[in-house]
Design an enzyme around this catalytic site. Sequence first.
Site, PDB file in Angstrom:
ATOM      1  N   TRP A 165       0.853  -1.204   0.000  1.00 18.16           N
ATOM      2  CA  TRP A 165       0.000   0.000   0.000  1.00 18.16           C
ATOM      3  C   TRP A 165       0.880   1.243   0.000  1.00 18.16           C
ATOM      4  CZ3 TRP A 165      -3.082  -4.136   1.130  1.00 18.16           C
ATOM      5  CH2 TRP A 165      -4.442  -4.021   0.839  1.00 18.16           C
ATOM      6  N   TRP A 194       0.706   4.824   0.962  1.00 19.91           N
ATOM      7  CA  TRP A 194       1.176   5.672   2.069  1.00 19.91           C
ATOM      8  C   TRP A 194       1.697   4.829   3.229  1.00 19.91           C
ATOM      9  CZ3 TRP A 194      -2.461   9.245   5.425  1.00 19.91           C
ATOM     10  CH2 TRP A 194      -3.550   8.546   5.908  1.00 19.91           C
ATOM     11  N   ASP A 195       1.212   3.570   3.330  1.00 24.27           N
ATOM     12  CA  ASP A 195       1.757   2.673   4.360  1.00 24.27           C
ATOM     13  C   ASP A 195       3.259   2.511   4.144  1.00 24.27           C
ATOM     14  OD1 ASP A 195      -1.098   1.947   3.736  1.00 24.27           O
ATOM     15  OD2 ASP A 195      -0.837   0.682   5.505  1.00 24.27           O
ATOM     16  N   GLN A 254      -2.980   7.611  -3.159  1.00 24.27           N
ATOM     17  CA  GLN A 254      -3.071   7.892  -1.711  1.00 24.27           C
ATOM     18  C   GLN A 254      -2.187   9.097  -1.395  1.00 24.27           C
ATOM     19  OE1 GLN A 254      -2.174   4.252   0.450  1.00 24.27           O
ATOM     20  NE2 GLN A 254      -4.276   4.090   1.195  1.00 24.27           N
ATOM     21  N   GLY A 265      -6.922   8.016   2.053  1.00 21.59           N
ATOM     22  CA  GLY A 265      -6.318   7.161   3.074  1.00 21.59           C
ATOM     23  C   GLY A 265      -7.261   6.973   4.257  1.00 21.59           C
ATOM     24  N   ASP A 295     -10.418   5.926   4.582  1.00 15.46           N
ATOM     25  CA  ASP A 295     -11.457   5.313   3.764  1.00 15.46           C
ATOM     26  C   ASP A 295     -12.892   5.539   4.230  1.00 15.46           C
ATOM     27  OD1 ASP A 295      -8.984   4.299   3.148  1.00 15.46           O
ATOM     28  OD2 ASP A 295      -9.731   2.325   2.621  1.00 15.46           O
ATOM     29  N   TRP A 318     -11.961   4.873  11.160  1.00 20.55           N
ATOM     30  CA  TRP A 318     -11.963   6.279  10.722  1.00 20.55           C
ATOM     31  C   TRP A 318     -13.152   7.083  11.225  1.00 20.55           C
ATOM     32  CZ3 TRP A 318      -7.334   7.547   9.660  1.00 20.55           C
ATOM     33  CH2 TRP A 318      -6.492   6.713   8.922  1.00 20.55           C
ATOM     34  N   GLU A 343      -3.883  -1.578  14.381  1.00 17.52           N
ATOM     35  CA  GLU A 343      -4.197  -0.638  13.288  1.00 17.52           C
ATOM     36  C   GLU A 343      -4.811   0.644  13.873  1.00 17.52           C
ATOM     37  OE1 GLU A 343      -6.849  -2.483  10.521  1.00 17.52           O
ATOM     38  OE2 GLU A 343      -6.677  -0.875   9.030  1.00 17.52           O
TER      39      GLU A 343
END
Length: 656
Positions: A253, A255-256, A327, A387, A389, A581, A624
């Site tokens: 991924w 930006w990860d 992203q 990012g 989501d 989020w 996470e």
Amino acid sequence: MKKKTVKLTLYRYAGKFLFFRIKNRCQECDITYVILQRLMAEQLHGKPVSLEIVPWLDNFWKVIWRGGWHAPILTVNGKVFSQGKVPDIPKLLSTIGKILNDTSLIQTGEVQLEKAASLEIESEITVYFSPACPHCRQLLSYLDGNGIKYLGRDVTKSESARNEVERLTGRLAIPVIVAKGEIISSFDRNRLKNLFGISDDNEKVVKSDSRKIIPQFTDSQLRTIYQKARNVLDNNWIEGWTMPSNRLYPHLWNWDSGFVSRGYLHYDPERAYTELRSLFRGQWSDGFLPHIIFNPEYTNHFPGPDYWKADNSGKVPSGIFTSGISQPPVHATMIVDSAKLDPDKERALSFLNEIYPKLKKLHDYYFTERDPHSENLVSIVHPWESGLDNAPLWDEPLAAITNTSEWALSMKNKYDELAEQGKRPKRTYIEKYSYIIENLYKNNYNWGKILENHPFLIQGVLFNSIFCKSEQDLGKIAEAIGYDANIHYERADKVKKAIDKKLFDKNEGIYYNFDLVQQKHIKRDTIFSYMPLFAGIPDKNIGKVVLDSLRTHCFCIVDMDCVAIPSYDMCQVDFDGEFYWRGPVWVNINWYLAQGVRQYGEAELSEWIENSLIALADRYGFYEYYDPDSGKGLGEKDFSWTAALIIDLIARRLVS
Ligand code: GLC
């Protein structure tokens, strides 16, 4: 005969006079403002009614001689209608109706008056609350402590309670207390004291459940946590790149990878470089950098390559499978310190030389292909590009998409099946997401064409703040390797000005995303609204206003009564501390925020945030995200960016 008109003037608690400037917010003024705006757009739309909003302190002399002392003051054709509280809206409607001889308005007002009356007959004092909202807890304990009986309505359990909050206050924030004909939408001790006649001597003040303690660690404790974080990264590292987690996210991924490279820089810089090389192997020929580079070992991931149809673009490097959205471009910021952190400086500079043209191409792409009206703001074409989501920010823009297609529907069915089998988390919007993506691949990822008529186009606060900071850092990288840095500094400056000009809401002291499809700001109070701080975007004065706004919202800033900063204002009726989020604590966002508030003079808060993150990882593991109240780890376990950024925080502590 001259047509009758009505002029409403709202004097808000704001403004300046000689040396005085109002800094605090007045919640009733905000609520009145929102209600009046709504009234103008709905019941008063098309009627000969005008509304002027003026700062009270600059204009106080205009109303004081008419008896108007306390903001918010509302005047109707110059006469004071209400002051010091949210005006009685049904009464206002019937007053306007009477002036205009408009029977429909008089009736609407009367019907609403009756409804309001019946609400009060049910119970004399009603409190709207949610168990997660700290200001609600304070209010309820205060009422209990002072022996005041009330009817409590939990907005998380009752749809009608939520609707009532919106009807009464024009917004979706709690707590709200309705008593003796007044509506108070905050925990305001002074107003409660006056309202219930509580004297200073009798008042029972409840101690807040503040955890205002900055967790401290010894060097040896820090080393242990650091080692555990390294283990997480080492376990997620496979053949040249790192999985965000080895269960739900077995691909690379965008930006990860950026965050992860920051972690590696501290203990294995070569790996940081390899990580970014792997990511940029997926860069398209136009500079676009996809949000996922698929791991060929996991062919059955949904949504996978056939969903995105990225090949339609003719721009994907051969032999690589990617998604078709991007992203936030965090990369330049993550590696700007390579030459400082890598003991082999030559190696660092040689990597920066290698990656610089790729980064520049990516940034050029954003400027040329994602800014449809040349405003120096990047637009995202899908919620996942942010990012963030599932953030509440996308609810309104997604609700506005009412079209669908056969393909979008079939994708929804396919996804629902996987969710039923427990292979993917449940999601509400897959059909809409897919409808948006269909427009991308049908237009062969020709961005110019897509932007002409795309159902989702947002100028995001976080995305543009990250972009602005990355341009600043790309300038530093360019300088270090002898390229022209000015182009980057100038562009960063343009983005900075554009964010301030278009995304800053002066009345609220907060930055809001702008929806280019619906042509309006998305007024949801998430923590992402404060991200311009870390990019140094607001000047000193605006920075103070932004910090004030951060304090008045429920982000646990004042009492520090959460485990770290939540992603959504906890006093919003749809706050959910466990849903991704929409409330939980995220380490990357807190990492940015801590740097932001420190730049604006809040060193203690910054330290509290950073140490709290380390404490979370220590106590619960590298999750996470986390529940802001209990600290419980949520989502994926052994999550890479959490581990990488904890390494970054600890490394800074061990060095200093
Ligand atoms: C989720 C997050 C996104 C992240 C991805 C992989 O989709 O919302 O930001 O990049 O997981 O970790």
